[in-house]
Motif scaffolding. Sequence first.
Motif, PDB file in Angstrom:
ATOM      1  N   ASP A  30     -58.233  74.195  15.944  1.00 28.17           N
ATOM      2  CA  ASP A  30     -56.334  74.704  15.991  1.00 28.17           C
ATOM      3  C   ASP A  30     -55.784  73.225  16.714  1.00 28.17           C
ATOM      4  O   ASP A  30     -55.256  73.990  17.898  1.00 28.17           O
ATOM      5  CB  ASP A  30     -56.100  75.962  17.010  1.00 28.17           C
ATOM      6  CG  ASP A  30     -56.885  76.719  16.537  1.00 28.17           C
ATOM      7  OD1 ASP A  30     -57.199  77.160  15.135  1.00 28.17           O
ATOM      8  OD2 ASP A  30     -56.761  78.542  16.665  1.00 28.17           O
ATOM      9  N   CYS A  31     -54.898  72.941  15.611  1.00 30.37           N
ATOM     10  CA  CYS A  31     -54.330  71.522  16.081  1.00 30.37           C
ATOM     11  C   CYS A  31     -51.974  72.271  16.006  1.00 30.37           C
ATOM     12  O   CYS A  31     -51.797  72.400  15.260  1.00 30.37           O
ATOM     13  CB  CYS A  31     -54.517  70.294  14.857  1.00 30.37           C
ATOM     14  SG  CYS A  31     -53.437  68.921  15.509  1.00 30.37           S
ATOM     15  N   TRP A  99     -54.572  70.886  24.685  1.00 28.29           N
ATOM     16  CA  TRP A  99     -53.906  72.351  22.792  1.00 28.29           C
ATOM     17  C   TRP A  99     -52.334  73.205  23.827  1.00 28.29           C
ATOM     18  O   TRP A  99     -52.221  72.694  24.740  1.00 28.29           O
ATOM     19  CB  TRP A  99     -54.819  73.314  23.106  1.00 28.29           C
ATOM     20  CG  TRP A  99     -54.835  74.216  24.512  1.00 28.29           C
ATOM     21  CD1 TRP A  99     -55.724  73.606  25.181  1.00 28.29           C
ATOM     22  CD2 TRP A  99     -54.296  75.029  24.222  1.00 28.29           C
ATOM     23  NE1 TRP A  99     -55.478  74.948  26.384  1.00 28.29           N
ATOM     24  CE2 TRP A  99     -55.239  75.985  26.019  1.00 28.29           C
ATOM     25  CE3 TRP A  99     -53.783  76.797  23.317  1.00 28.29           C
ATOM     26  CZ2 TRP A  99     -54.857  77.274  26.154  1.00 28.29           C
ATOM     27  CZ3 TRP A  99     -53.300  77.904  24.086  1.00 28.29           C
ATOM     28  CH2 TRP A  99     -53.706  78.368  25.103  1.00 28.29           C
ATOM     29  N   SER A 100     -52.043  73.717  23.139  1.00 28.24           N
ATOM     30  CA  SER A 100     -50.194  74.414  23.665  1.00 28.24           C
ATOM     31  C   SER A 100     -50.283  76.044  22.348  1.00 28.24           C
ATOM     32  O   SER A 100     -50.690  75.491  21.488  1.00 28.24           O
ATOM     33  CB  SER A 100     -49.444  73.606  23.197  1.00 28.24           C
ATOM     34  OG  SER A 100     -47.934  74.585  23.365  1.00 28.24           O
ATOM     35  N   PRO A 101     -50.256  76.608  22.540  1.00 28.48           N
ATOM     36  CA  PRO A 101     -50.309  78.034  21.876  1.00 28.48           C
ATOM     37  C   PRO A 101     -49.269  77.645  21.215  1.00 28.48           C
ATOM     38  O   PRO A 101     -48.146  77.153  21.065  1.00 28.48           O
ATOM     39  CB  PRO A 101     -49.812  79.153  22.868  1.00 28.48           C
ATOM     40  CG  PRO A 101     -50.099  78.630  24.356  1.00 28.48           C
ATOM     41  CD  PRO A 101     -50.379  77.308  24.629  1.00 28.48           C
ATOM     42  N   PHE A 102     -49.243  78.231  19.211  1.00 25.58           N
ATOM     43  CA  PHE A 102     -48.422  77.806  18.483  1.00 25.58           C
ATOM     44  C   PHE A 102     -48.787  79.076  17.215  1.00 25.58           C
ATOM     45  O   PHE A 102     -50.117  79.918  17.704  1.00 25.58           O
ATOM     46  CB  PHE A 102     -48.351  76.611  17.612  1.00 25.58           C
ATOM     47  CG  PHE A 102     -49.848  76.075  17.782  1.00 25.58           C
ATOM     48  CD1 PHE A 102     -50.154  76.486  16.245  1.00 25.58           C
ATOM     49  CD2 PHE A 102     -50.297  75.713  18.385  1.00 25.58           C
ATOM     50  CE1 PHE A 102     -51.075  75.783  15.759  1.00 25.58           C
ATOM     51  CE2 PHE A 102     -52.195  75.570  17.227  1.00 25.58           C
ATOM     52  CZ  PHE A 102     -52.480  75.837  16.417  1.00 25.58           C
ATOM     53  N   ALA A 103     -47.962  79.279  16.247  1.00 31.62           N
ATOM     54  CA  ALA A 103     -48.179  80.197  14.986  1.00 31.62           C
ATOM     55  C   ALA A 103     -48.392  79.104  14.166  1.00 31.62           C
ATOM     56  O   ALA A 103     -47.511  78.399  14.169  1.00 31.62           O
ATOM     57  CB  ALA A 103     -46.390  81.040  14.592  1.00 31.62           C
ATOM     58  N   ASP A 104     -49.602  79.350  13.151  1.00 35.42           N
ATOM     59  CA  ASP A 104     -49.911  78.641  12.284  1.00 35.42           C
ATOM     60  C   ASP A 104     -48.415  78.140  11.440  1.00 35.42           C
ATOM     61  O   ASP A 104     -47.402  79.121  10.909  1.00 35.42           O
ATOM     62  CB  ASP A 104     -50.794  79.050  11.315  1.00 35.42           C
ATOM     63  CG  ASP A 104     -51.121  78.731  10.349  1.00 35.42           C
ATOM     64  OD1 ASP A 104     -50.877  77.670   9.592  1.00 35.42           O
ATOM     65  OD2 ASP A 104     -53.005  77.852  10.911  1.00 35.42           O
ATOM     66  N   GLN A 109     -48.968  84.902  10.901  1.00 35.27           N
ATOM     67  CA  GLN A 109     -49.511  85.819  11.638  1.00 35.27           C
ATOM     68  C   GLN A 109     -51.038  85.444  12.121  1.00 35.27           C
ATOM     69  O   GLN A 109     -51.110  85.906  13.239  1.00 35.27           O
ATOM     70  CB  GLN A 109     -49.974  86.573  10.680  1.00 35.27           C
ATOM     71  CG  GLN A 109     -51.313  86.256  10.333  1.00 35.27           C
ATOM     72  CD  GLN A 109     -51.191  85.839   8.421  1.00 35.27           C
ATOM     73  OE1 GLN A 109     -49.704  85.249   8.861  1.00 35.27           O
ATOM     74  NE2 GLN A 109     -52.048  85.467   8.067  1.00 35.27           N
ATOM     75  N   ALA A 110     -51.381  84.299  12.103  1.00 26.24           N
ATOM     76  CA  ALA A 110     -52.517  83.096  12.699  1.00 26.24           C
ATOM     77  C   ALA A 110     -51.802  82.693  14.511  1.00 26.24           C
ATOM     78  O   ALA A 110     -50.843  81.881  14.092  1.00 26.24           O
ATOM     79  CB  ALA A 110     -52.708  82.337  11.801  1.00 26.24           C
ATOM     80  N   GLU A 111     -52.742  83.090  15.458  1.00 20.95           N
ATOM     81  CA  GLU A 111     -51.974  81.685  16.457  1.00 20.95           C
ATOM     82  C   GLU A 111     -52.829  80.850  16.773  1.00 20.95           C
ATOM     83  O   GLU A 111     -53.867  81.461  17.140  1.00 20.95           O
ATOM     84  CB  GLU A 111     -51.901  83.030  17.247  1.00 20.95           C
ATOM     85  CG  GLU A 111     -50.516  84.027  17.851  1.00 20.95           C
ATOM     86  CD  GLU A 111     -49.730  83.707  17.070  1.00 20.95           C
ATOM     87  OE1 GLU A 111     -49.429  83.043  18.454  1.00 20.95           O
ATOM     88  OE2 GLU A 111     -48.689  83.737  17.166  1.00 20.95           O
ATOM     89  N   GLY A 112     -52.577  79.941  17.347  1.00 21.36           N
ATOM     90  CA  GLY A 112     -53.449  78.434  17.768  1.00 21.36           C
ATOM     91  C   GLY A 112     -53.679  78.801  18.986  1.00 21.36           C
ATOM     92  O   GLY A 112     -53.045  79.866  19.811  1.00 21.36           O
ATOM     93  N   GLY A 113     -54.767  78.742  19.229  1.00 21.80           N
ATOM     94  CA  GLY A 113     -55.386  78.706  20.668  1.00 21.80           C
ATOM     95  C   GLY A 113     -56.710  77.856  21.237  1.00 21.80           C
ATOM     96  O   GLY A 113     -56.706  76.780  20.936  1.00 21.80           O
TER      97      GLY A 113
END
Length: 179
Positions: A30-31, A99-104, A109-113
Amino acid sequence: MLSHVEITARVALTEAAHFGWSNRLEYSHDCFVCGRTGRTVSLRHGATHGVCHSSQTALDWQDEQAARGSHPAPIRVTGFDVNGSGATRELRCRLSFWWSPFADAERGQAEGGELGAGPWVRLFYRVGCHACRDAGEADWFNGEQSVQTNAVLPVARPCTRCGTDLVTMTGRPEITLVG
């Protein structure tokens, strides 16, 4: 935040196999740089960063910088340990990444993890056939092949020239988030 994953893979070899793990791999990541989840990132042990691709299909390493949508990613191989002799070989590989949390960016609806929704890895190796080499065949080396986490098991790789069994993998590569 800085995170790490450890990837472990094991293969069983026959006496006819001349085997070596390659220093490159592909990993689903997840970039947060491009704001996309589940991206294929190409990595090489010794490189300062990975290369994030614009699709799930990885590109040839030589063409990746020029490929549309590819960009440097803050992920790299920080450990690469090969163990075993005789009938087994094990690879332990550590990836370190920011990494850092983000919304795609395209699928809100997809959350980066940190580990991603479906962690996946493709590990490359080189294998040759001693039977063909000993018979004087010039093309005894079978070139680079790969195994990945979504492979149907067991994975058996015979010599492409003579059909002699060379490599078998009975378990998928393991991906573990480590502290």
